[in-house]
Design an enzyme around this catalytic site. Sequence first.
Site, PDB file in Angstrom:
ATOM      1  N   GLY A 236      -3.896 -16.102  -1.127  1.00 56.96           N
ATOM      2  CA  GLY A 236      -4.284 -15.135  -0.104  1.00 56.96           C
ATOM      3  C   GLY A 236      -3.378 -15.005   1.099  1.00 56.96           C
ATOM      4  N   GLU A 272      -3.228 -21.274  -5.262  1.00 60.00           N
ATOM      5  CA  GLU A 272      -3.013 -20.152  -6.194  1.00 60.00           C
ATOM      6  C   GLU A 272      -2.345 -18.969  -5.493  1.00 60.00           C
ATOM      7  OE1 GLU A 272      -7.098 -19.340  -7.090  1.00 60.00           O
ATOM      8  OE2 GLU A 272      -7.376 -21.156  -8.261  1.00 60.00           O
ATOM      9  N   PRO A 273      -1.115 -19.144  -5.012  1.00 57.96           N
ATOM     10  CA  PRO A 273      -0.472 -18.039  -4.295  1.00 57.96           C
ATOM     11  C   PRO A 273      -0.032 -16.930  -5.243  1.00 57.96           C
ATOM     12  CG  PRO A 273       1.099 -19.799  -4.625  1.00 57.96           C
ATOM     13  CD  PRO A 273      -0.209 -20.292  -5.178  1.00 57.96           C
ATOM     14  N   GLY A 274      -0.185 -15.709  -4.822  1.00 56.78           N
ATOM     15  CA  GLY A 274       0.323 -14.568  -5.582  1.00 56.78           C
ATOM     16  C   GLY A 274       1.298 -13.788  -4.710  1.00 56.78           C
ATOM     17  N   ARG A 311      -1.560   0.849  -4.094  1.00 54.57           N
ATOM     18  CA  ARG A 311      -2.040   0.185  -2.879  1.00 54.57           C
ATOM     19  C   ARG A 311      -2.285   1.150  -1.715  1.00 54.57           C
ATOM     20  NH1 ARG A 311       0.329  -3.191  -0.306  1.00 54.57           N
ATOM     21  NH2 ARG A 311      -1.506  -4.465   0.100  1.00 54.57           N
ATOM     22  N   CYS A 341      -2.254  14.704  -9.924  1.00 54.46           N
ATOM     23  CA  CYS A 341      -3.177  15.753  -9.494  1.00 54.46           C
ATOM     24  C   CYS A 341      -4.395  15.167  -8.800  1.00 54.46           C
ATOM     25  CB  CYS A 341      -3.563  16.600 -10.693  1.00 54.46           C
ATOM     26  SG  CYS A 341      -2.098  17.312 -11.458  1.00 54.46           S
TER      27      CYS A 341
HETATM   28  C1  LIG Z   1      -5.789 -12.770  -6.760  1.00 51.57           C
HETATM   29  C2  LIG Z   1      -6.117 -14.200  -6.681  1.00 51.57           C
HETATM   30  C3  LIG Z   1      -5.242 -15.086  -6.060  1.00 51.57           C
HETATM   31  C4  LIG Z   1      -3.970 -14.664  -5.392  1.00 51.57           C
HETATM   32  O1  LIG Z   1      -4.164 -13.914  -4.243  1.00 51.57           O
HETATM   33  P1  LIG Z   1      -2.906 -13.517  -3.317  1.00 51.57           P
HETATM   34  O2  LIG Z   1      -3.515 -12.806  -2.198  1.00 51.57           O
HETATM   35  O3  LIG Z   1      -2.022 -12.657  -4.136  1.00 51.57           O
HETATM   36  O4  LIG Z   1      -2.242 -14.793  -2.919  1.00 51.57           O
HETATM   37  C5  LIG Z   1      -5.574 -16.421  -6.085  1.00 51.57           C
HETATM   38  N1  LIG Z   1      -6.710 -16.866  -6.675  1.00 51.57           N
HETATM   39  C6  LIG Z   1      -7.574 -16.026  -7.284  1.00 51.57           C
HETATM   40  C7  LIG Z   1      -8.786 -16.572  -7.919  1.00 51.57           C
HETATM   41  C8  LIG Z   1      -7.312 -14.678  -7.303  1.00 51.57           C
HETATM   42  O5  LIG Z   1      -8.172 -13.848  -7.893  1.00 51.57           O
END
Ligand SMILES: *Cc1c(COP(=O)(O)O)cnc(C)c1O
Length: 406
Positions: A236, A272-274, A311, A341
């Site tokens: 997050g 869990e970084p994305g 987004r 469209c």
């Molecule tokens: C999407 C998600 C993340 C990653 O979130 P980011 O904002 O991209 O870091 C981590 N854990 C879970 C369970 C998610 O669904």
Amino acid sequence: MPMNYKGSHLYFGKYKVETLAKKFGTPTYIYDLDLIAQNIQKHISAFHGNVGIHYAMKANANPQILRLMKKKKIGIDAVSGGELLWALKHDFVAQDIIYSGVGKSSEEIELALRKNIKLINVESPAELIRIALIAKRLKKKARIGIRYNPDVSVDTHPYITTGFRENKFGMDKSFLPELKNLLTKNKKHILLEAISLHIGSQLKNLSPLSEAILKTKPVYKEFQEFGLKYFDIGGGIAIDYHDDTESPPSFVEYGQMAQTLLKDLNCKILCEPGRALVGGAGALLAKVEYIKSTPFKNFAIVNTGMHHLIRPSLYQAHHRVLAANRHQGETLTYDVVGPICESSDFIAKSRIISKLEADDVVAICEAGAYGFTMASFYNLHRLPKEITLYKGRATETKPMLIKDLL
Ligand SMILES: *Cc1c(COP(=O)(O)O)cnc(C)c1O
């Protein structure tokens, strides 16, 4: 930030944007893998190597990016059977993978158990019961985490908060007695290894996350007797979408916060970084098809839109739009819109950009996370290409085939 002007020309790292667009065409996502590698290193160092990082691959599942993650010894957070198989196809082993998400089907759970992945983060009592039944049938013991909903509110877009009591994610404190019963009853087939949380995305400051961790610690202590090993703090962390006008938390601040708060638990921290690893390292290159000026607006109609980068339409998200060639340096205010469209099909509204002409190339910046993975075939346009840039080499990604998924 990878995007920089040298004179009137825009560069992505050392690559001239116009040259990339000419070579690969548009629309095309480009990703700077050297920058992603640096981000991973910073994240690992911030926790002094003492953390299990599981990259949330829904942010960007590009094969070269996944292979880089594996090379850097980090794992995966998958949110579907399709992602699980995709991770296995790109060098990860089952023990690298955590599986999260509120709607796991029986087939997906069976796949996770048969492959023997590291952890399934459970989001409801009904899911726990389903996992126990499937584990029993397969004569397996499922390793699980409880996704706790700590009920904190977060200052981000409402569509990306996940740790408030009104969100569908996780289980709040009212579930705890039932969970204890279920864990005791299903001891033979369920092993509780983690308490997990994930309170939302694009978190611009750490206080909601530290509040969430503090609210979750008593739950960890309460369930410790079941054999807990991991405290999973989710992902997050925000990135800067505005070119240095915001300063999102650094990996160092993030690491310090988590380690300080969790020191006394004697647990291994998982995260869990994305977005934070990949978001700033990508851009979407597009071409201006037409300029249309009305008495009210200047429209720059480009060959990409909500079907490739949703987004802005979905979250009113801001992405910088930069002209690849600034021509004479004159600027105008544009709505940058796509061919779809729908009136919600826009990339940027009322944005001051250097003056554009048809056939000009623009870079839509900070599009490395939740870009291509959220793209669709709506209106039957083809998907954008993807190009990875790593150690001086540009590689085109082979198009993903639907048959690769579950
Ligand atoms: C999407 C998600 C993340 C990653 O979130 P980011 O904002 O991209 O870091 C981590 N854990 C879970 C369970 C998610 O669904």
